[in-house]
Design an enzyme around this catalytic site. Structure first.
Site, PDB file in Angstrom:
ATOM      1  N   ASN A   1      19.832  32.896  13.449  1.00 23.93           N
ATOM      2  CA  ASN A   1      20.260  33.416  14.748  1.00 23.93           C
ATOM      3  C   ASN A   1      21.558  34.200  14.662  1.00 23.93           C
ATOM      4  O   ASN A   1      21.679  35.287  15.218  1.00 23.93           O
ATOM      5  CB  ASN A   1      20.432  32.243  15.722  1.00 23.93           C
ATOM      6  CG  ASN A   1      20.941  32.681  17.078  1.00 23.93           C
ATOM      7  OD1 ASN A   1      20.512  33.687  17.614  1.00 23.93           O
ATOM      8  ND2 ASN A   1      21.873  31.910  17.631  1.00 23.93           N
TER       9      ASN A   1
ATOM     10  N   GLU B   1       0.902  50.681  13.546  1.00 22.11           N
ATOM     11  CA  GLU B   1       1.071  49.244  13.321  1.00 22.11           C
ATOM     12  C   GLU B   1       0.837  48.842  11.868  1.00 22.11           C
ATOM     13  O   GLU B   1       1.155  47.724  11.472  1.00 22.11           O
ATOM     14  CB  GLU B   1       0.122  48.449  14.241  1.00 22.11           C
ATOM     15  CG  GLU B   1       0.506  48.584  15.715  1.00 22.11           C
ATOM     16  CD  GLU B   1      -0.373  47.772  16.637  1.00 22.11           C
ATOM     17  OE1 GLU B   1      -1.392  47.216  16.171  1.00 22.11           O
ATOM     18  OE2 GLU B   1      -0.046  47.690  17.837  1.00 22.11           O
TER      19      GLU B   1
ATOM     20  N   ASP C   1       1.096  44.987  12.142  1.00 19.07           N
ATOM     21  CA  ASP C   1      -0.173  44.318  11.792  1.00 19.07           C
ATOM     22  C   ASP C   1       0.077  42.959  11.145  1.00 19.07           C
ATOM     23  O   ASP C   1      -0.681  42.001  11.369  1.00 19.07           O
ATOM     24  CB  ASP C   1      -0.992  45.180  10.819  1.00 19.07           C
ATOM     25  CG  ASP C   1      -1.775  46.275  11.534  1.00 19.07           C
ATOM     26  OD1 ASP C   1      -1.897  46.219  12.776  1.00 19.07           O
ATOM     27  OD2 ASP C   1      -2.268  47.184  10.837  1.00 19.07           O
TER      28      ASP C   1
ATOM     29  N   GLU D   1       0.839  40.633  13.883  1.00 21.64           N
ATOM     30  CA  GLU D   1      -0.391  40.385  14.650  1.00 21.64           C
ATOM     31  C   GLU D   1      -1.289  39.390  13.909  1.00 21.64           C
ATOM     32  O   GLU D   1      -1.900  38.511  14.521  1.00 21.64           O
ATOM     33  CB  GLU D   1      -1.140  41.690  14.913  1.00 21.64           C
ATOM     34  CG  GLU D   1      -0.412  42.589  15.925  1.00 21.64           C
ATOM     35  CD  GLU D   1      -1.249  43.779  16.373  1.00 21.64           C
ATOM     36  OE1 GLU D   1      -2.229  44.129  15.674  1.00 21.64           O
ATOM     37  OE2 GLU D   1      -0.915  44.357  17.418  1.00 21.64           O
TER      38      GLU D   1
ATOM     39  N   ASP E   1      -2.073  40.801  20.070  1.00 15.50           N
ATOM     40  CA  ASP E   1      -2.244  42.256  19.939  1.00 15.50           C
ATOM     41  C   ASP E   1      -1.090  42.922  20.673  1.00 15.50           C
ATOM     42  O   ASP E   1      -1.070  42.959  21.904  1.00 15.50           O
ATOM     43  CB  ASP E   1      -3.589  42.704  20.521  1.00 15.50           C
ATOM     44  CG  ASP E   1      -3.817  44.201  20.367  1.00 15.50           C
ATOM     45  OD1 ASP E   1      -2.986  44.881  19.732  1.00 15.50           O
ATOM     46  OD2 ASP E   1      -4.829  44.699  20.899  1.00 15.50           O
ATOM     47  N   PHE E   2      -0.142  43.428  19.920  1.00 15.58           N
ATOM     48  CA  PHE E   2       0.998  44.110  20.530  1.00 15.58           C
ATOM     49  C   PHE E   2       0.631  45.552  20.870  1.00 15.58           C
ATOM     50  O   PHE E   2      -0.195  46.174  20.192  1.00 15.58           O
ATOM     51  CB  PHE E   2       2.197  44.089  19.579  1.00 15.58           C
ATOM     52  CG  PHE E   2       2.598  42.697  19.179  1.00 15.58           C
ATOM     53  CD1 PHE E   2       3.154  41.835  20.112  1.00 15.58           C
ATOM     54  CD2 PHE E   2       2.379  42.232  17.886  1.00 15.58           C
ATOM     55  CE1 PHE E   2       3.506  40.536  19.752  1.00 15.58           C
ATOM     56  CE2 PHE E   2       2.721  40.941  17.528  1.00 15.58           C
ATOM     57  CZ  PHE E   2       3.285  40.092  18.463  1.00 15.58           C
TER      58      PHE E   2
ATOM     59  N   HIS F   1      18.333  32.908  22.062  1.00 14.19           N
ATOM     60  CA  HIS F   1      17.784  33.827  23.071  1.00 14.19           C
ATOM     61  C   HIS F   1      16.682  34.672  22.463  1.00 14.19           C
ATOM     62  O   HIS F   1      16.820  35.158  21.339  1.00 14.19           O
ATOM     63  CB  HIS F   1      18.864  34.814  23.535  1.00 14.19           C
ATOM     64  CG  HIS F   1      19.850  34.304  24.515  1.00 14.19           C
ATOM     65  ND1 HIS F   1      20.909  33.505  24.160  1.00 14.19           N
ATOM     66  CD2 HIS F   1      19.972  34.514  25.844  1.00 14.19           C
ATOM     67  CE1 HIS F   1      21.640  33.255  25.244  1.00 14.19           C
ATOM     68  NE2 HIS F   1      21.091  33.854  26.281  1.00 14.19           N
TER      69      HIS F   1
ATOM     70  N   GLN G   1      -2.500  52.895  17.693  1.00 16.98           N
ATOM     71  CA  GLN G   1      -2.036  51.588  17.201  1.00 16.98           C
ATOM     72  C   GLN G   1      -2.333  51.421  15.715  1.00 16.98           C
ATOM     73  O   GLN G   1      -1.510  50.941  14.943  1.00 16.98           O
ATOM     74  CB  GLN G   1      -2.728  50.439  17.935  1.00 16.98           C
ATOM     75  CG  GLN G   1      -2.283  50.185  19.360  1.00 16.98           C
ATOM     76  CD  GLN G   1      -2.975  48.949  19.914  1.00 16.98           C
ATOM     77  OE1 GLN G   1      -2.797  47.833  19.425  1.00 16.98           O
ATOM     78  NE2 GLN G   1      -3.769  49.138  20.947  1.00 16.98           N
TER      79      GLN G   1
HETATM   80 MN    MN Z   1      20.761  34.735  19.416  1.00 13.19          MN
HETATM   81 MN    MN Z   2      -1.669  46.141  18.539  1.00 13.03          MN
END
Ligand code: MN
Ligand code: MN
Length: 304
Positions: A154, A268, A245, A248, A254-255, A123, A264
C-alpha cells in the site's frame, strides 16, 4: 368416389402451430445500463443492486461504484473516473467508517476493524482522487472502499501508482480506473474481512474530451498491474505491469466491456511499456499523507 390418379403422396407437414405465448417466468436479470460516470466503460462482473447477489452486490455512489462481497467484507472491485474536474483543495477527512447503505442485516465493517491485523486500510478509490468537496472526500473513507492491504504494498508501490495516475491527469488526461483484491489468504476482524492474496488495478488513459467510449481506439493506452498482497513488494509499480487480459483471467471479470470487442482484444492483450520518467515515480504529498493515515495502528486522527 376417390380417383386415385388425383392423389399424390407428399411429406407430412405440420399445420402452422398456433403461436404460444412466450413464457414470462424467470426472466434473465440484466442490469440496466448505468448513467453513473464511474461505470462508463462497463460493469466488470455484471453486479446488480439485488440483495440476493451477496457476493456481487452493486453499490453506486456519485464518487465511485462498487461490487461488494458480503462474506469477504470487502469490495470485489471499485470503479471510478479520474479527471481534473474531481480535484480541488479539500483536505483528507480521515473519516474511516462503516457504510450504512449496505443491505439490512449485512455486517458493516467498522473503521476500527483492521486494528492489530497488520494490514492497512487500503483505499481503492484514493482520498486524493476526490478532493473537490468534503462529501466527495468523505465517501472514500467508507470501509466498502477498503481492502486489507499489506503495508509495503500500500505505502510504496500502490501509492506511487496512485500518484502517477494523478500526474497523468495533470498532463491533460482523464482516466477510468478499476481496482480490487483477489483471493483469500485468511480473515481479520473476527472473520468479517478476508485478506486478498493479490492486489490488481487496471487503468484506461484518454486525452480529455467527451463521448469517452466512442474515443477508445486500438491505440488507447491501458495500464494494468497485479502484485502479491505482502510486504515483499518493491516500490516500483512497473515491476508488476501485466496485460488487462491477465487480470481478466485472474479475476474472471470483463473490463471495459462497453468498448467494442475488436478494440478490447487489441488493447487488453498488450502490456504497457511506456517510458516513465524518474520524477513520475515519486509519491506526491497526498500519497504520503494517505499512507500515514491508512495504517490502522499508525498516527490516525479519527474524526468520528
Ligand atoms: Mn492506499
Ligand atoms: Mn475486457
Amino acid at each position: 368416389r376417390i380417383n386415385f390418379d388425383n392423389v399424390s403422396i407428399t411429406d407430412y407437414v405440420a399445420a402452422t402451430p398456433t403461436p404460444t405465448p412466450t413464457p414470462t417466468a424467470t426472466p434473465t436479470p440484466t442490469p440496466p445500463p448505468s448513467s453513473n460516470v464511474n461505470l462508463t466503460m462497463g460493469n466488470p462482473s455484471g453486479a446488480a443492486a439485488n440483495i440476493a447477489l451477496t457476493t456481487n452486490y452493486l453499490m453506486e455512489k456519485p464518487q465511485f461504484a462498487i461490487s461488494y462481497h458480503r462474506d469477504n467484507g470487502r469490495p470485489n472491485w471499485v470503479s471510478w473516473h479520474l479527471a481534473s474536474s474531481w480535484l480541488g483543495s479539500t483536505p483528507r477527512q480521515d473519516s474511516f467508517r462503516n457504510d450504512t447503505t449496505l443491505p439490512v442485516g449485512w455486517y458493516q465493517v467498522l473503521g476500527t476493524d483492521y486494528s492489530g491485523s497488520g494490514y492497512d486500510r487500503g483505499h481503492m478509490c484514493p482520498s486524493a482522487d476526490r478532493t473537490l468537496t468534503v462529501a466527495d472526500n468523505d465517501a472514500t473513507f467508507l470501509m466498502t472502499n477498503m481492502i486489507p492491504q499489506a503495508p509495503t504494498n500500500n505505502q510504496t508501490m500502490w501509492a506511487n501508482l496512485e500518484t502517477y495516475c494523478r500526474t497523468l491527469v495533470s498532463q491533460g488526461n482523464e482516466l477510468y480506473i478499476i481496482s480490487g483484491g483477489f483471493g483469500n489468504s485468511g480473515f481479520i476482524a473476527n472473520g468479517h474481512v478476508a485478506i486478498p492474496t493479490t492486489t490488481w488495478k487496471v487503468i484506461m488513459v484518454l486525452p480529455n474530451g467527451t463521448n469517452d467510449v466512442s474515443r477508445v481506439t486500438t491505440g488507447t493506452r491501458l495500464i494494468a498491474i497485479s502484485a502479491p498482497n505482502n510486504n515483499s513488494v518493491v516500490s516500483d509499480w512497473r515491476t508488476y505491469r501485466v496485460s488487462v487480459d491477465n487480470v481478466e483471467a485472474l479475476t474472471g471479470y470483463d473490463f471495459f466491456s462497453n468498448v467494442p470487442v475488436s478494440i478490447q482484444s487489441v488493447i487488453e492483450s498488450t502490456v504497457d511499456n511506456q517510458l516513465i520518467e524518474d520524477w513520475e515515480m515519486v509519491p506526491d504529498k497526498a500519497a504520503i499523507e494517505e499512507n500515514l493515515a491508512s495504517s490502522p495502528d499508525g498516527p490516525i486522527k479519527e474524526k468520528r
